[in-house]
Each structure stands twice: as C-alpha cells, then as structure tokens.
Write a protein that holds these residues in place. Structure first.
Motif, PDB file in Angstrom:
ATOM      1  N   VAL A 188      43.484  41.000   4.059  1.00 44.08           N
ATOM      2  CA  VAL A 188      42.711  39.863   4.454  1.00 44.08           C
ATOM      3  C   VAL A 188      41.327  39.877   3.457  1.00 44.08           C
ATOM      4  CG1 VAL A 188      41.564  38.916   6.319  1.00 44.08           C
ATOM      5  CG2 VAL A 188      43.839  39.834   6.870  1.00 44.08           C
ATOM      6  N   HIS A 189      40.802  41.006   3.366  1.00 41.73           N
ATOM      7  CA  HIS A 189      39.651  41.168   2.628  1.00 41.73           C
ATOM      8  C   HIS A 189      39.643  40.613   0.930  1.00 41.73           C
ATOM      9  CE1 HIS A 189      35.666  42.857   1.213  1.00 41.73           C
ATOM     10  NE2 HIS A 189      36.478  43.620   0.336  1.00 41.73           N
ATOM     11  N   THR A 190      41.018  41.459   0.566  1.00 44.14           N
ATOM     12  CA  THR A 190      41.144  40.950  -0.653  1.00 44.14           C
ATOM     13  C   THR A 190      41.577  39.329  -1.113  1.00 44.14           C
ATOM     14  OG1 THR A 190      42.166  43.146  -0.834  1.00 44.14           O
ATOM     15  CG2 THR A 190      42.449  41.852  -2.920  1.00 44.14           C
ATOM     16  N   ARG A 191      42.079  38.885  -0.036  1.00 46.08           N
ATOM     17  CA  ARG A 191      42.640  37.678  -0.027  1.00 46.08           C
ATOM     18  C   ARG A 191      41.371  36.736  -0.513  1.00 46.08           C
ATOM     19  NH1 ARG A 191      45.022  35.149   5.538  1.00 46.08           N
ATOM     20  NH2 ARG A 191      46.975  36.490   5.238  1.00 46.08           N
ATOM     21  N   ALA A 192      40.271  36.894   0.239  1.00 47.90           N
ATOM     22  CA  ALA A 192      39.041  36.234   0.221  1.00 47.90           C
ATOM     23  C   ALA A 192      38.322  36.538  -1.310  1.00 47.90           C
ATOM     24  CB  ALA A 192      38.215  36.562   1.178  1.00 47.90           C
ATOM     25  N   GLU A 193      38.642  37.813  -1.696  1.00 50.34           N
ATOM     26  CA  GLU A 193      38.050  38.026  -3.077  1.00 50.34           C
ATOM     27  C   GLU A 193      38.673  37.399  -4.190  1.00 50.34           C
ATOM     28  OE1 GLU A 193      35.915  42.291  -2.998  1.00 50.34           O
ATOM     29  OE2 GLU A 193      37.964  42.208  -3.475  1.00 50.34           O
ATOM     30  N   ILE A 194      40.037  37.245  -4.095  1.00 51.05           N
ATOM     31  CA  ILE A 194      40.621  36.408  -4.965  1.00 51.05           C
ATOM     32  C   ILE A 194      40.481  35.222  -5.118  1.00 51.05           C
ATOM     33  CG2 ILE A 194      43.132  35.608  -5.509  1.00 51.05           C
ATOM     34  CD1 ILE A 194      44.182  38.440  -4.959  1.00 51.05           C
ATOM     35  N   VAL A 195      40.145  34.455  -3.927  1.00 49.68           N
ATOM     36  CA  VAL A 195      39.865  33.096  -3.850  1.00 49.68           C
ATOM     37  C   VAL A 195      38.586  32.837  -4.393  1.00 49.68           C
ATOM     38  CG1 VAL A 195      38.990  31.198  -2.278  1.00 49.68           C
ATOM     39  CG2 VAL A 195      41.155  32.560  -1.900  1.00 49.68           C
ATOM     40  N   ASP A 196      37.520  34.132  -4.296  1.00 50.90           N
ATOM     41  CA  ASP A 196      36.176  33.983  -4.926  1.00 50.90           C
ATOM     42  C   ASP A 196      36.260  33.954  -6.241  1.00 50.90           C
ATOM     43  OD1 ASP A 196      34.844  33.397  -2.754  1.00 50.90           O
ATOM     44  OD2 ASP A 196      33.871  35.804  -2.567  1.00 50.90           O
ATOM     45  N   LEU A 197      37.122  34.788  -6.754  1.00 49.08           N
ATOM     46  CA  LEU A 197      37.249  35.161  -8.192  1.00 49.08           C
ATOM     47  C   LEU A 197      37.862  33.768  -8.903  1.00 49.08           C
ATOM     48  CD1 LEU A 197      37.234  37.538 -10.146  1.00 49.08           C
ATOM     49  CD2 LEU A 197      39.662  37.832  -9.824  1.00 49.08           C
ATOM     50  N   HIS A 198      38.840  33.397  -8.119  1.00 52.55           N
ATOM     51  CA  HIS A 198      39.256  31.756  -8.774  1.00 52.55           C
ATOM     52  C   HIS A 198      38.426  30.938  -8.889  1.00 52.55           C
ATOM     53  CE1 HIS A 198      41.171  27.984  -7.999  1.00 52.55           C
ATOM     54  NE2 HIS A 198      41.783  28.337  -9.190  1.00 52.55           N
ATOM     55  N   ARG A 199      37.326  31.020  -7.920  1.00 48.94           N
ATOM     56  CA  ARG A 199      36.551  29.685  -7.899  1.00 48.94           C
ATOM     57  C   ARG A 199      35.497  30.092  -9.037  1.00 48.94           C
ATOM     58  NH1 ARG A 199      35.782  28.965  -2.237  1.00 48.94           N
ATOM     59  NH2 ARG A 199      37.760  28.233  -2.128  1.00 48.94           N
ATOM     60  N   ARG A 200      35.020  31.414  -9.248  1.00 54.39           N
ATOM     61  CA  ARG A 200      34.043  31.568 -10.290  1.00 54.39           C
ATOM     62  C   ARG A 200      34.588  31.448 -11.873  1.00 54.39           C
ATOM     63  NH1 ARG A 200      32.983  36.702  -8.137  1.00 54.39           N
ATOM     64  NH2 ARG A 200      34.136  38.049  -9.447  1.00 54.39           N
ATOM     65  N   THR A 201      35.892  31.731 -11.872  1.00 57.84           N
ATOM     66  CA  THR A 201      36.588  31.696 -13.122  1.00 57.84           C
ATOM     67  C   THR A 201      37.100  30.192 -13.368  1.00 57.84           C
ATOM     68  OG1 THR A 201      38.628  32.322 -12.418  1.00 57.84           O
ATOM     69  CG2 THR A 201      37.228  33.744 -13.464  1.00 57.84           C
ATOM     70  N   GLY A 202      37.491  29.707 -12.475  1.00 57.81           N
ATOM     71  CA  GLY A 202      38.109  28.232 -12.723  1.00 57.81           C
ATOM     72  C   GLY A 202      39.407  27.912 -13.471  1.00 57.81           C
ATOM     73  N   VAL A 203      40.117  28.991 -13.499  1.00 62.67           N
ATOM     74  CA  VAL A 203      41.365  29.236 -14.166  1.00 62.67           C
ATOM     75  C   VAL A 203      42.295  28.901 -13.249  1.00 62.67           C
ATOM     76  CG1 VAL A 203      43.051  30.635 -15.598  1.00 62.67           C
ATOM     77  CG2 VAL A 203      40.453  31.250 -15.692  1.00 62.67           C
ATOM     78  N   PRO A 204      43.257  28.107 -13.725  1.00 59.24           N
ATOM     79  CA  PRO A 204      44.365  27.455 -12.668  1.00 59.24           C
ATOM     80  C   PRO A 204      45.314  28.701 -12.257  1.00 59.24           C
ATOM     81  CG  PRO A 204      44.438  26.426 -14.905  1.00 59.24           C
ATOM     82  CD  PRO A 204      43.140  27.217 -14.858  1.00 59.24           C
ATOM     83  N   THR A 205      45.614  28.726 -11.123  1.00 60.20           N
ATOM     84  CA  THR A 205      46.260  29.738 -10.717  1.00 60.20           C
ATOM     85  C   THR A 205      47.650  29.584 -10.123  1.00 60.20           C
ATOM     86  OG1 THR A 205      44.239  30.969 -10.559  1.00 60.20           O
ATOM     87  CG2 THR A 205      46.247  32.068  -9.026  1.00 60.20           C
ATOM     88  N   ILE A 206      49.025  30.422 -10.326  1.00 59.10           N
ATOM     89  CA  ILE A 206      49.832  30.080  -9.649  1.00 59.10           C
ATOM     90  C   ILE A 206      50.053  31.542  -8.795  1.00 59.10           C
ATOM     91  CG2 ILE A 206      52.303  29.468  -9.402  1.00 59.10           C
ATOM     92  CD1 ILE A 206      51.944  27.790 -11.753  1.00 59.10           C
ATOM     93  N   TYR A 207      50.296  31.325  -7.307  1.00 55.64           N
ATOM     94  CA  TYR A 207      50.421  32.429  -6.443  1.00 55.64           C
ATOM     95  C   TYR A 207      51.456  32.431  -5.624  1.00 55.64           C
ATOM     96  CZ  TYR A 207      48.242  35.721  -3.161  1.00 55.64           C
ATOM     97  OH  TYR A 207      47.941  36.703  -2.314  1.00 55.64           O
ATOM     98  N   VAL A 208      52.265  33.299  -5.903  1.00 59.62           N
ATOM     99  CA  VAL A 208      53.528  33.471  -5.243  1.00 59.62           C
ATOM    100  C   VAL A 208      53.398  34.601  -4.154  1.00 59.62           C
ATOM    101  CG1 VAL A 208      55.883  34.513  -5.575  1.00 59.62           C
ATOM    102  CG2 VAL A 208      55.162  32.939  -7.127  1.00 59.62           C
ATOM    103  N   THR A 209      53.999  34.111  -2.879  1.00 58.41           N
ATOM    104  CA  THR A 209      54.074  34.734  -1.516  1.00 58.41           C
ATOM    105  C   THR A 209      55.033  34.421  -0.762  1.00 58.41           C
ATOM    106  OG1 THR A 209      52.509  35.337   0.266  1.00 58.41           O
ATOM    107  CG2 THR A 209      52.057  33.453  -0.628  1.00 58.41           C
ATOM    108  N   HIS A 210      55.304  35.515   0.128  1.00 60.50           N
ATOM    109  CA  HIS A 210      56.183  35.196   1.231  1.00 60.50           C
ATOM    110  C   HIS A 210      55.464  34.703   2.522  1.00 60.50           C
ATOM    111  CE1 HIS A 210      56.191  39.283   1.407  1.00 60.50           C
ATOM    112  NE2 HIS A 210      56.073  39.169   2.533  1.00 60.50           N
ATOM    113  N   ASP A 211      54.155  35.045   2.383  1.00 57.35           N
ATOM    114  CA  ASP A 211      53.580  34.945   3.596  1.00 57.35           C
ATOM    115  C   ASP A 211      52.772  33.511   3.618  1.00 57.35           C
ATOM    116  OD1 ASP A 211      51.562  35.339   5.576  1.00 57.35           O
ATOM    117  OD2 ASP A 211      50.742  37.044   4.935  1.00 57.35           O
ATOM    118  N   GLN A 212      53.213  32.887   4.625  1.00 58.85           N
ATOM    119  CA  GLN A 212      52.962  31.659   4.837  1.00 58.85           C
ATOM    120  C   GLN A 212      51.276  31.489   5.084  1.00 58.85           C
ATOM    121  OE1 GLN A 212      52.171  29.978   7.917  1.00 58.85           O
ATOM    122  NE2 GLN A 212      52.704  31.847   9.300  1.00 58.85           N
TER     123      GLN A 212
END
Lengths: 384, 278
Positions: A188-212
């Motif tokens: 849960v913690h890392t989830r938020a960090e990845i979203v932050d990271l994405h916002r900072r870098t602005g690189v389009p991201t495709i994220y695969v997961t089985h967790d809805q």
C-alpha cells in the motif's frame, strides 16, 4: 496523437488465442492500468509493448512513430519486472548504471581492461555516476548503492529496479505486477510512491496488475482484460459505476457485486423476488437477464418496510463497516450488503429484514454479458 | 547411558563413512607407502605400511631425473587448459542459445546433444586419428586437445543450469540494450560460476588422467601427458623399480589433489548446485 499506443494487437500460440484485437493508448503523462485475472493476456501484451515478444497482427506507436519492428533496446521503453530481474552479481549502483553504460559508452569503452585506456571514458563514467546518484537519492536508496541484490530486502530491491528503469528517462514505463512480491503493508505504501513518482516524471506508464483495487486506486484509466480482449477501457469511476460487461462488474469492487438471475416482464420491468426493481429494459418480455447491484447500494430496513423480504444469514465485522449476507427468494447464493456497524447492531443470523433497492443502483446485463441500456424515460419504477 | 552414546546414530554414520573413505583411499595410501620404500623392501616378503628405511627422496630423485617430469606436467597443464578453455567458450553460448532462444532447430539440436552424449571417444578415435595423420598433425598439442573442444556433456550441463536462470533477467538485459553476446558475457557467465567450476572438475580430471587418446596420437616424450610419461617410465625401467614409479605417480597426482583441496568448498558448492554427482 497519443504518447504510446498499441493498435489492434492479436497474438496466438497455435490455435490458442492469447490476445484478440487489443487496442490501448496512453496520453502524455497518463497512468494506465491493465487489470484482469491471471491468464487474460495482460503480461503478454506488456511484453509485446516492450518488444520482448511479437504480436501476429497490429502495430505499436510511440509519439507518432511506429516502433512495431524495432528491437527492445531501440524503443526507449523501461520495464519493471515482478521478480525485479536485478543482475545478482552487480551492486545496486552497477545495476542502475547498466542501461546508461550500454547507451552512452562505446563497445571499446566498455571493455573490462582495455576500456580504461580509451579516450573519454572517465568523463562519461563520471556523468553516469552522477545520474545514478541523483536517481538513487530521489528514491531514497543512496545508502544501498554498494550492496548486491542478495543483501537487500524485497522492498529495497524493488526500488533499485525502479531506479534502473527510471534512470534512462524512458518514453514509456512498463510495469509488470511490481508490487505482488511485497508484503501487504509495504504494498500500500509503495503504491502511493509509484503514483508520486509517476506524477513527478510525467512518463506515460502502463501498469499490469491482477489486483483491481491497485488498478482503481493508481490509474488515470483502467483497461479490464479477459480472455485476451479488452472488455472496457475507461476511468476508474466509469469502470466501477458504469461497467459495460457483467465480467467487468464482477471483477471490480470488493466485496463483489451481487448478481441475480432475473427475467424481464411485458413493460420491460425486471422482477426480483416477485417485485419489480427496475424497468425500461428494451427488448421482448421473458428475456433472461442478470441484475447487478453493488453491496453498498442496498439499504437494510426493518421487516415489513417497503422492500424485498430477506433473512440475515451471516454478519462479518470489518471495523468501519459490516458485511451482511442475506437470503431472499430467487437470489441464488445470497445478497451481500455493506452497512455501517451502528445500523446493524441489533441484527443477528436469522433476523428478518427488508432490502431497499434504488432503481438507479441496478445494472442490467443481457445473456451475452453486455450491459442492457435502459430507456431513459422509464427508469424509476420501484414497486418494492 | 555411555553405551547408547557410543553407539549413537551419529557415531555409526561416522564409522560407516570412515570405513568407506578408507576403502577409497587405500590404493592412494599404498602408493605413497610404496613411493617411500626402497626396492629391496618392496620385494621383501613382509608387508608393512610404514617403510623400515625411508627411500622417498631417492625415489623422487629418480622419478624427476629419469623422465622429463617438468615437461610432462607442463604438457598436462597446457592440454587441460586448452581443452577446458575451448570447451567453455563453445559450450556456454551454445547452451545459452538452446536454453533461452527460440529457434526452429532447437529440438533437433537437443536430440543431437543427447546422441552425442551416447557416443564414446573410442568410436570416433580411428577416423580422427586418420584425419590428424593425413594433416600431419600428430605429436602436437592440437592433436591432444582438438577432439575434445566440443563437449556435449558441457553443453548439457550448462543447458540444465541456464534453464533455471530467470527469463526476466535476460529480458531486462535486452531492454537495457545488451546484444545477445553481451548477455552471455555480462549476465550469464558471471552468474554461472557454480556450473563452470563443476564442469572444470569433470573436464580437468578426465583429461589430466586420460591415457587412451595421448597413447594414440603421441609417440615421443616431447608432447607426452603425465599418464603417458608414466608409461614411458615403466617401459624404460623394465617395470621393476616400483618405488620410483610410485614416486612419479605421486608427483603426477599431486597437482589435482592440491587443486581440489584448495578449492574444495567451491567444488562442492558447484556440484550440489548443479545436482550432479561425480
């Protein structure tokens, strides 16, 4: 023009079709989640996007340039793997430096011993070192740079893998279930960090997961995949509130949506437990349909109140809410209701209740699983 | 209580292992013992493990002077080194391709490797000998080592090891911009040390001790490997100076024993990691 697009991708192994005409595109700075049960083809799609696998048909575009035939290294895509795939024999620093070294140093400069004597190597290496340090600092792993992957925890390895992907400033970020090897807290913690990271870098991201829940909470848009097809590609709110397919409705949301088998009547009304809950369904009477109602959209009323009569069979206390399982006529496996603890404190197994259902909470799906549109004029007709 | 402790499972196991070790070590111990005895004592009727008169130095001196021992050891080193180097250089890329790349001939190649495992050197010795003879390359390091450059056993061993390596690691390397050759050099080889050390034991031990092939392609002592040198030594001495012969054998086996003892831990790691037993 989208920053990254997969168009009409198909792929099959022999007669086994893995992907069937799949199209996904990411705008600049967008976070896309590909979600679906295991075996739905989402990881294969990601590998095709990276160039590690090739589709039988379709094309891949990056910023208006077709890259379908390009080698993975030339695509400027970065990928984070579920297993992290760090080089076990290199330190964190060396791991992060690999993509830069492969790009900026010439073959001669990379030679183990000879490279030392080739002009320009030390300048290039100093630049790499600086970039590695900057990336590591931004991910707070600068104190781990001397360690090898074997000496790091799962969370630390995950960050090093992120840093290795991030350091080269890719055109698109591909992530293959990067959190599934972490324990629940860290996830849960890392989830938020990845979203932050994405916002900072602005690189389009495709994220695969089985967790809805991961997909809904992180992404700007979610593509729900099943059996090699994209069933719906929309914002998380649309996916949840306005699912196009019964499988999407079932896959998204926890606890799961209640699905009830029902039949339409003459006026297009859908009957459940002898009472019409919604009308306006187009098509002939007597059509079997599936009625989907989210657990939080049903209200519990005392016995005898307006609504569908039911009996409580189980109560599950979850702290902020209680899941109440009830049994009503024609409801199959039972209906789950999400309620506030204060509202159900007087209930126990066997308590008779009435279920109040609003017509606008009802999602009607046809036999083929597709949403049945309701006539806008005749939506509210709760006879319950 | 003391009795049960004495006959505990642990002691029993140790006793059985010691007995087994003794059986395997007995010839070697007897060799050392003989190497330290004088000629008269070897042929005397009394059998003793410890020599009554130490003649180890005389025997060693004889072994070192009557055959060019330095040359023999050097030849062994060169031949084993050449063979091992080329085997690894050929087998690793080959095994990598078969384990991790998709290509049409992969199945056929696998079948060929399995077939190759079944063919002993003795079956191909004659044609290879004829070819080397026609090429005028007998009595050379090349003749000693070239037939072994391609080791199907090596390919098979590395293949099994590489299959266990995660595909993601190779995918990551490709995305990082590595060519297939770079993947082999920078990712596969640095992580394949256990397999390489395990293979090193099999290869070096087999070719250091090999007598069959050197006997076929070598006639003079100039390029003779250690076991062949021993044979010359026996022939030259008419086969009755066993003390000196055993001293020579001791010198020849010593490098292997020393190398094994020095790298014992890594060797055991290598063998257990690849699931192979020698």
């Amino acid at each position: 023009m989208s920053a990254f697009a997969l168009r009409n991708i198909s792929k099959s192994y022999g007669t086994n079709s893995i992907l069937n005409d799949v199209s996904i595109e990411a705008e600049d700075g967008e976070f896309i989640a590909l979600v679906g049960p295991s075996g739905c083809g989402k990881s294969t799609l990601l590998r095709i996007a990276a160039g590690l696998d090739h589709g039988d048909a379709g094309s891949i575009w990056m910023g208006g340039r077709e890259i379908t035939a390009e080698h993975p290294a030339d695509r400027n895509v970065a990928m984070v793997f579920q297993s992290y795939a760090l080089y076990p024999h290199l330190t964190a620093e060396q791991n992060i430096a690999v993509p830069l070294a492969m790009r900026t140093l010439s073959t001669l400069q990379r030679m183990p011993l000879l490279g030392r004597f080739v002009a320009g190597r030390s300048t290039a290496q100093a630049a790499i070192k600086q970039q590695v340090l900057a990336t590591a600092t931004s991910l707070k792993i600068d104190h781990l740079l001397d360690r090898k992957p074997g000496q790091m925890s799962g969370g630390q390895r995950q960050r090093v893998a992120l840093a290795r992907a991030l350091v080269r400033q890719p055109g698109v970020f591909l992530m293959d279930e990067p959190l599934s090897n972490l324990d629940a807290n860290l996830r849960v913690h890392t989830r938020a960090e990845i979203v932050d990271l994405h916002r900072r870098t602005g690189v389009p991201t495709i994220y695969v997961t089985h967790d809805q829940s991961e997909a809904l909470s992180m992404a700007d848009r979610v593509a729900v995949m099943m059996g090699g097809k994209v069933l719906q590609f929309a914002s998380p709110a649309d996916i949840y509130d306005d699912p196009r397919h019964v499988e999407v409705a079932k896959f998204v949301g926890s606890p799961r949506i209640n699905i009830i088998d029902a039949v339409t009547a003459d006026n297009g009304a859908v009957f459940f437990s002898g009472k019409a809950v919604v009308d306006g369904v187009t098509g002939p009477a007597g059509t079997p349909v599936q009625l989907g109602i989210r657990p939080e959209r049903i209200r519990l009323r005392p016995q005898g109140a307006k609504g569908i009569a039911a009996i409580v069979t189980r109560l599950e206390f979850l702290g902020s809410e209680v899941l109440v399982t009830t049994q009503a006529d024609g409801a199959g496996d039972g209906i789950v209701i999400k309620a506030a603890p204060a509202d159900v404190s007087h209930l126990g197994a066997g308590s008779p209740v009435a279920l109040q259902i609003d017509a606008d909470a009802c999602l009607v799906f046809g036999q083929d699983g597709l949403r049945v549109p309701l006539r806008a004029t005749a939506r509210i007709a709760v006879d319950a | 209580m003391r009795n049960t402790a004495f006959f505990s499972m642990r002691n029993l196991r140790l006793a059985m292992l010691s007995a087994g070790a003794l059986v395997f070590l007995a010839p070697y111990i007897w060799m050392i013992s003989t190497a330290a005895k004088s000629r008269e004592e070897i042929f005397s009727s009394s059998l003793t493990l410890l020599p009554q008169h130490w003649a180890l130095w005389e025997n060693l001196a004889k072994a070192l002077t009557r055959v060019p021992m330095g040359q023999l050891l050097w030849n062994g080193l060169v031949v084993c080194g050449l063979i091992f180097f080329f085997q690894v250089v050929i087998a690793i890329p080959c095994a990598y391709a078969m384990a991790k790349l998709k290509f049409r001939a992969a199945r056929t190649m696998m079948t060929l490797v399995m077939l190759g495992l079944l063919i002993p050197i003795h079956a191909t010795a004659l044609p290879i000998y004829v070819a080397l003879n026609k090429a005028g390359m007998l009595n050379s390091y090349f003749a000693l080592s070239a037939p072994f450059f391609i080791s199907v056993f090596g390919i098979f061993l590395f293949l099994q090891f590489f299959r266990a390596m995660p595909d993601d690691l190779i995918a990551a390397a490709r995305l990082d911009g590595m060519s297939e050759l770079a993947i082999v050099n920078r990712v596969i080889v640095p992580n394949a040390w256990p397999a390489v050390t395990a293979f090193a034991i099999f290869s070096v031990v087999a070719h250091w001790n090999d007598l069959f092939w050197p006997l076929i392609v070598i006639t003079g002592s100039e390029r003779a490997t250690p076991p062949l040198g021993l044979l010359f030594f026996r022939a030259a001495e008419a086969g009755d100076d066993y003390g000196a012969l055993m001293a020579a054998t001791l010198i020849i086996t010593l490098p292997l024993v020393a190398a094994f003892l020095l790298a014992q831990r890594r060797f055991i790691e290598g063998i257990t990691l690849t699931g192979l037993k020698g």
